[in-house]
Enzyme design. Structure first.
Site, PDB file in Angstrom:
ATOM      1  N   GLU A 143       0.820  -1.208   0.000  1.00 33.62           N
ATOM      2  CA  GLU A 143       0.000   0.000   0.000  1.00 33.62           C
ATOM      3  C   GLU A 143       0.859   1.265   0.000  1.00 33.62           C
ATOM      4  O   GLU A 143       0.533   2.248  -0.658  1.00 33.62           O
ATOM      5  CB  GLU A 143      -0.940  -0.007   1.215  1.00 33.62           C
ATOM      6  CG  GLU A 143      -2.015  -1.068   1.169  1.00 33.62           C
ATOM      7  CD  GLU A 143      -2.943  -0.917  -0.035  1.00 33.62           C
ATOM      8  OE1 GLU A 143      -3.097   0.216  -0.550  1.00 33.62           O
ATOM      9  OE2 GLU A 143      -3.511  -1.931  -0.463  1.00 33.62           O
ATOM     10  N   HIS A 146       1.847   1.903  -3.483  1.00 36.98           N
ATOM     11  CA  HIS A 146       0.800   2.546  -4.278  1.00 36.98           C
ATOM     12  C   HIS A 146       0.824   4.060  -4.074  1.00 36.98           C
ATOM     13  O   HIS A 146       0.602   4.831  -5.004  1.00 36.98           O
ATOM     14  CB  HIS A 146      -0.572   2.003  -3.884  1.00 36.98           C
ATOM     15  CG  HIS A 146      -0.954   0.738  -4.587  1.00 36.98           C
ATOM     16  ND1 HIS A 146      -0.905   0.586  -5.950  1.00 36.98           N
ATOM     17  CD2 HIS A 146      -1.408  -0.452  -4.107  1.00 36.98           C
ATOM     18  CE1 HIS A 146      -1.316  -0.624  -6.279  1.00 36.98           C
ATOM     19  NE2 HIS A 146      -1.619  -1.281  -5.173  1.00 36.98           N
ATOM     20  N   GLU A 208      -0.254  -3.053  -9.944  1.00 34.00           N
ATOM     21  CA  GLU A 208      -0.023  -4.107  -8.963  1.00 34.00           C
ATOM     22  C   GLU A 208       1.390  -4.675  -9.092  1.00 34.00           C
ATOM     23  O   GLU A 208       2.073  -4.912  -8.093  1.00 34.00           O
ATOM     24  CB  GLU A 208      -1.054  -5.231  -9.138  1.00 34.00           C
ATOM     25  CG  GLU A 208      -2.482  -4.807  -8.813  1.00 34.00           C
ATOM     26  CD  GLU A 208      -2.615  -4.293  -7.402  1.00 34.00           C
ATOM     27  OE1 GLU A 208      -2.232  -5.008  -6.470  1.00 34.00           O
ATOM     28  OE2 GLU A 208      -3.086  -3.160  -7.235  1.00 34.00           O
ATOM     29  N   ASP A 212       4.172  -4.446  -6.257  1.00 35.24           N
ATOM     30  CA  ASP A 212       4.851  -5.649  -5.757  1.00 35.24           C
ATOM     31  C   ASP A 212       6.365  -5.456  -5.784  1.00 35.24           C
ATOM     32  O   ASP A 212       7.064  -5.757  -4.813  1.00 35.24           O
ATOM     33  CB  ASP A 212       4.492  -6.866  -6.617  1.00 35.24           C
ATOM     34  CG  ASP A 212       3.061  -7.343  -6.403  1.00 35.24           C
ATOM     35  OD1 ASP A 212       2.429  -6.876  -5.443  1.00 35.24           O
ATOM     36  OD2 ASP A 212       2.590  -8.175  -7.203  1.00 35.24           O
TER      37      ASP A 212
END
Length: 504
Positions: A143, A146, A208, A212
């Site tokens: 998170e 992100h 994503e 990662d």
């Protein structure tokens, strides 16, 4: 119902988030495949390409909406733990100059999300489901990535340029729509063309993969096991295959896939295994959250009693701590004190154990003992905010509000910012009969809650109080001027209360 531009924007935004999240409508137990927890929404993140001031105001407005919509856990020790873990990862990411704030949501869902200005929410269900502290850190790192990579705003910029009000509305609707009302988001999908959906899906998957990659590097740099990320994904993937095998591909967009697990495993191999044992605090937090997860204290007591009898626990100290918390919650104070005594003897400096022992002493009518133990513990750990808060609460209960207020004001100079912290300061100021301080800290409480108008009203009353020193009056006036400037800047913010009332 007639659609307005605002409602159309909301629907479109909910569709955007829904296709980036799991399509499961029911919770799943990740260990057994039984329906218990929902899969986490790794893609429900948001960040902005705004000025610092705009980002700050957007984050404050977002958190106001979160507090109105989700059950935020208000506990100094739980809050301190998740912020300590989160900020350790932030430092490892190289983003320590940015604002981040982490909080726990009292819900059994396995989930986490990020919002504007680095606000990151972690659900209790995620903490309880993570098998290790590294697995929990893996989700939080994802998170954080992100946020640092500005994924949500990049997705918006990929399609159109948005004004600040539209951006604020879409970000808030996206995150809160996904967290609070998944059915609304699913319904909004029907109005979006398939080609546009696929384009959003692909972009989300790219995000994503990047999160990662950045998250695994962050894990390794912070000393956690980078293999925890693919390991946790694999458990999620197994639950998905058990429960969601018939879902259409378009809706199966929570990207817990074989390819993603393989990619994450390859990234982890670049760093190698990090053998990091779980901290005692991790287990203590899990024990606390576990006892809170039971609606009735007798259920929690029965759970811990059975697991202790059968040896079903990862850490005995934490399990007995949870048992003592459950006993206290059930009013069995003597039994709880008996349980906590050997734990404290084995771990005399553990703040959670000291605080629980002091609370049990206070409830037994031994306030002097509680104050003595807290004073000694705080002297050894003067930077511990949770101990400071518990010490101040105990001083208030003992009828010593001036000391409590002084203790809290020392921490407030560092800009704590928590509504519950300022609420405690208001309580102390009221008991100390300091009217100016009462108004002043009530203003900070309201500001932390996102109600800037109420905060200004309180400061205006504070500055009119008699007997203020020149320094006090100047300080209050300066803060009042600052909030009025913020209020002017927020007039066009669609997330303020009046705008939301008008929208309804």
């Amino acid at each position: 119902m007639k659609s307005t531009p605002r409602s159309i924007l909301l629907a479109g935004c909910l569709a955007l988030v829904s296709i980036g999240t799991n399509a499961l409508g029911e919770p799943i137990d990740l260990n057994t495949g039984n329906r218990q927890f929902a899969l986490p929404d790794f893609g429900s993140s948001a960040d902005t390409l705004l000025s610092t001031g705009e980002e700050l105001r957007l984050g404050q407005a977002f958190m106001q909406s979160v507090r109105e919509s989700l059950p935020i856990i208000d506990d100094p020790f739980l809050d301190d733990y998740i912020n300590g873990l989160g900020h350790g990862l932030v430092v490892a990411s190289g983003a320590s100059g940015r604002h981040f704030s982490f909080f726990l949501v009292d819900d059994a869902t396995v989930n986490a999300f990020a919002g504007p200005n680095g606000y990151i929410g972690v659900y209790a269900g995620l903490v309880l489901t993570a098998a290790t502290e590294s697995e929990l850190a893996a989700v939080v790192a994802h998170e954080i990535a992100h946020v640092t990579q500005r994924h949500l705003m990049r997705a918006y910029e990929d399609t159109q340029k948005l004004s600040l009000p539209a951006t604020a509305l879409m970000i808030g609707a996206a995150i809160l729509g996904a967290q609070v009302s998944g059915d609304v988001g699913a319904a909004a999908i029907t109005g979006i063309q398939a080609a546009a959906l696929q384009r959003r899906i692909n972009f989300t998957r790219d995000n994503e993969e990047e999160a990662d990659r950045v998250g695994i590097a962050m894990l390794a740099d912070a000393g956690y096991n980078p293999y925890a990320m693919p390991g946790f994904f694999e458990r999620l993937g197994k639950a998905t295959r058990i429960q969601d095998s018939d879902a259409p591909e378009m809706l199966r967009t929570h990207p817990v896939t074989t390819n993603r697990i393989s990619d994450a495993l390859g990234r982890a191999q670049e760093y190698g295994v990090r053998q990091r044992p779980d901290s005692l605090r991790f287990h203590l937090v899990r024990a606390d959250l576990r006892q809170r997860s039971y609606r009735r204290p007798e259920q929690a007591i029965a759970h811990f009693r059975a697991t202790l009898r059968e040896g079903r626990y990862a850490n005995e100290t934490a399990q007995r701590y949870g048992y003592a918390l459950a006993l206290m919650r059930g009013g069995q104070i003597s039994a709880a004190r008996k349980e906590i005594k050997p734990l404290l003897a084995a771990h005399p400096g553990q703040a959670e154990l000291v605080a629980l022992s002091a609370e049990l002493a206070r409830r037994s009518g031994n306030s002097d003992e509680a104050l003595r133990d807290l004073r000694e513990a705080f002297a050894l750990s003067p930077t511990s905010l949770p101990l400071r808060i518990v010490y101040a609460e105990t001083l208030l209960d003992a009828g010593r509000p001036a000391e409590a207020l002084q203790l809290l004001e020392q921490a407030a100079r560092g800009g704590v910012g928590s509504p519950s912290f300022y609420a405690l300061m208001v309580r102390a100021a009221l008991q100390a009969k300091d009217e100016a301080a009462t108004y002043r800290y009530r203003a900070e409480e309201q500001y932390a809650l996102g109600d800037i108008e109420a905060a200004i009203d309180q400061l205006e009353m504070a500055v009119r109080q008699r007997g203020l020193s020149y320094h006090e009056a100047s300080s209050i006036q300066a803060r009042l001027d600052e909030l009025k400037e913020d209020q002017e800047a927020m007039k066009d913010d669609p997330w303020n209360k009046q705008s939301r009332r008008d929208a309804n």
